[in-house]
Design a protein around this motif. Structure first.
Motif, PDB file in Angstrom:
ATOM      1  N   HIS A 119     -17.887  28.616  16.410  1.00  0.00           N
ATOM      2  CA  HIS A 119     -17.054  29.403  17.309  1.00  0.00           C
ATOM      3  C   HIS A 119     -15.909  28.566  17.874  1.00  0.00           C
ATOM      4  O   HIS A 119     -16.051  27.365  18.096  1.00  0.00           O
ATOM      5  N   LEU A 120     -14.802  29.221  18.120  1.00  0.00           N
ATOM      6  CA  LEU A 120     -13.679  28.629  18.844  1.00  0.00           C
ATOM      7  C   LEU A 120     -13.632  29.275  20.224  1.00  0.00           C
ATOM      8  O   LEU A 120     -13.381  30.472  20.344  1.00  0.00           O
ATOM      9  N   GLU A 121     -13.919  28.492  21.253  1.00  0.00           N
ATOM     10  CA  GLU A 121     -13.892  28.966  22.632  1.00  0.00           C
ATOM     11  C   GLU A 121     -12.558  28.571  23.262  1.00  0.00           C
ATOM     12  O   GLU A 121     -12.086  27.447  23.073  1.00  0.00           O
ATOM     13  N   ILE A 122     -11.968  29.473  23.993  1.00  0.00           N
ATOM     14  CA  ILE A 122     -10.661  29.231  24.607  1.00  0.00           C
ATOM     15  C   ILE A 122     -10.809  29.131  26.124  1.00  0.00           C
ATOM     16  O   ILE A 122     -11.449  29.972  26.758  1.00  0.00           O
ATOM     17  N   VAL A 123     -10.201  28.097  26.689  1.00  0.00           N
ATOM     18  CA  VAL A 123     -10.179  27.927  28.143  1.00  0.00           C
ATOM     19  C   VAL A 123      -8.814  28.381  28.647  1.00  0.00           C
ATOM     20  O   VAL A 123      -7.784  27.788  28.302  1.00  0.00           O
ATOM     21  N   GLY A 124      -8.797  29.405  29.458  1.00  0.00           N
ATOM     22  CA  GLY A 124      -7.548  29.929  29.966  1.00  0.00           C
ATOM     23  C   GLY A 124      -6.880  29.005  30.973  1.00  0.00           C
ATOM     24  O   GLY A 124      -7.539  28.405  31.816  1.00  0.00           O
ATOM     25  N   GLY A 125      -5.572  28.864  30.852  1.00  0.00           N
ATOM     26  CA  GLY A 125      -4.809  28.080  31.806  1.00  0.00           C
ATOM     27  C   GLY A 125      -4.982  26.582  31.700  1.00  0.00           C
ATOM     28  O   GLY A 125      -4.599  25.850  32.617  1.00  0.00           O
ATOM     29  N   ALA A 126      -5.536  26.108  30.597  1.00  0.00           N
ATOM     30  CA  ALA A 126      -5.768  24.665  30.429  1.00  0.00           C
ATOM     31  C   ALA A 126      -4.927  24.131  29.287  1.00  0.00           C
ATOM     32  O   ALA A 126      -4.627  24.832  28.316  1.00  0.00           O
ATOM     33  N   GLY A 127      -4.561  22.848  29.387  1.00  0.00           N
ATOM     34  CA  GLY A 127      -3.782  22.186  28.358  1.00  0.00           C
ATOM     35  C   GLY A 127      -4.642  21.350  27.436  1.00  0.00           C
ATOM     36  O   GLY A 127      -5.756  21.739  27.076  1.00  0.00           O
ATOM     37  N   HIS A 128      -4.137  20.173  27.088  1.00  0.00           N
ATOM     38  CA  HIS A 128      -4.783  19.332  26.072  1.00  0.00           C
ATOM     39  C   HIS A 128      -5.912  18.470  26.626  1.00  0.00           C
ATOM     40  O   HIS A 128      -6.832  18.118  25.889  1.00  0.00           O
ATOM     41  N   LEU A 129      -5.853  18.113  27.899  1.00  0.00           N
ATOM     42  CA  LEU A 129      -6.820  17.153  28.437  1.00  0.00           C
ATOM     43  C   LEU A 129      -8.000  17.869  29.092  1.00  0.00           C
ATOM     44  O   LEU A 129      -8.227  17.784  30.306  1.00  0.00           O
TER      45      LEU A 129
END
Length: 258
Positions: free
Chosen positions: A223-233
């Motif tokens: 799965h690919l989980e996405i964190v909203g409002g977050a960048g690379h770190l």
């Protein structure tokens, strides 16, 4: 030789996360995540060769040389069950090691990973990054570009210090060689569950890169989980989300800590 950092938690728990940091970072990026995972899980956060306080890898700065160092580090800790967690550069190193099917490896968690294929970096960006070595104004500009959430001043300073403490050899080697390596052909040998986490505001490696370059090469069901409002770190910007993902991932493993 890889060096543990102050954020390391001894691997006394049944399952240990071995966390590999991003390019121009150090193992200190995992401190908040490690604190959230303890004491249920062990967490080890080594500095990779040429970064933080670690000397250059004995075999050079290739992805395989780093994988060799991590394998030796794990063997020295006599870990019985562990999960490789790789962030950005550390993700590619984690995949290279996982493809060897090491004993005791239960899974791989990738945070905004450098893809198994060559990183989608323009030559202009590559040359700009090479010229930025050791320059604090450029480091501060990079920090603003690759993060999306507001970070405490102390955390920002840690990120800047790690960047400026990177050895020139390690800095150049990743930009000129490591980021261009292609280990895609090996990943059919990957036999453990994987998961991928990415920030939707990542200006370095967008979620689409992971969907196109990394996910197709990972085991079915990844799965690919996405964190909203977050960048690379992510370990700095979203430690709670990272810790929650790792906990959930570990509990789904067939031989997990439970």
């Amino acid at each position: 030789m890889l060096l543990p950092t102050s954020s390391s938690v001894p691997g006394a728990a049944p399952l240990t996360f071995v966390c590999l940091h991003y390019w121009a970072g150090s193992g200190k990026e995992w401190q908040a995540v490690a604190e959230l995972l303890a004491p249920e899980y062990g967490v080890l956060t080594p500095d990779l060769g040429g970064f933080g306080n670690a000397p250059a890898p004995a075999g050079g700065f290739t992805v395989d040389a780093y994988a060799d160092e991590v394998a030796a580090y794990i063997a020295s800790r006599q870990l019985q069950q562990y999960v490789l967690v790789g962030h950005s550069m550390g993700g590619k190193i984690a995949l290279a090691l996982a493809a060897r099917q090491p004993v005791g490896l239960l899974g791989v968690a990738l945070l905004s990973p450098s893809p198994p294929t060559p990183e989608p970096m323009t030559e202009e960006d590559r040359q700009s990054s090479l010229r930025a070595f050791g320059k604090r104004p450029e480091t501060e500009k990079t920090l603003a570009t690759i993060t999306a959430r507001t970070l405490p001043a102390a955390v920002q300073q840690q990120i800047i210090d790690d960047n400026l403490h990177t050895s020139k050899a390690a800095w150049n080697a990743w930009l000129l060689h490591g980021s261009r390596e292609n280990i895609a052909a090996r990943l059919h040998q990957l036999r453990v569950p994987c998961t991928v986490l990415a920030g939707d505001q990542d200006a370095v490696l967008s979620p689409s890169v992971h969907g196109l370059e990394t996910l197709p090469l990972l085991p079915d069901g990844t799965h690919l989980e996405i964190v909203g409002g977050a960048g690379h770190l992510l370990p700095y910007e979203a430690p709670e989300e990272v810790a929650n993902l790792l906990q959930a991932f570990a509990r789904q493993l067939p031989q997990g800590a439970d």
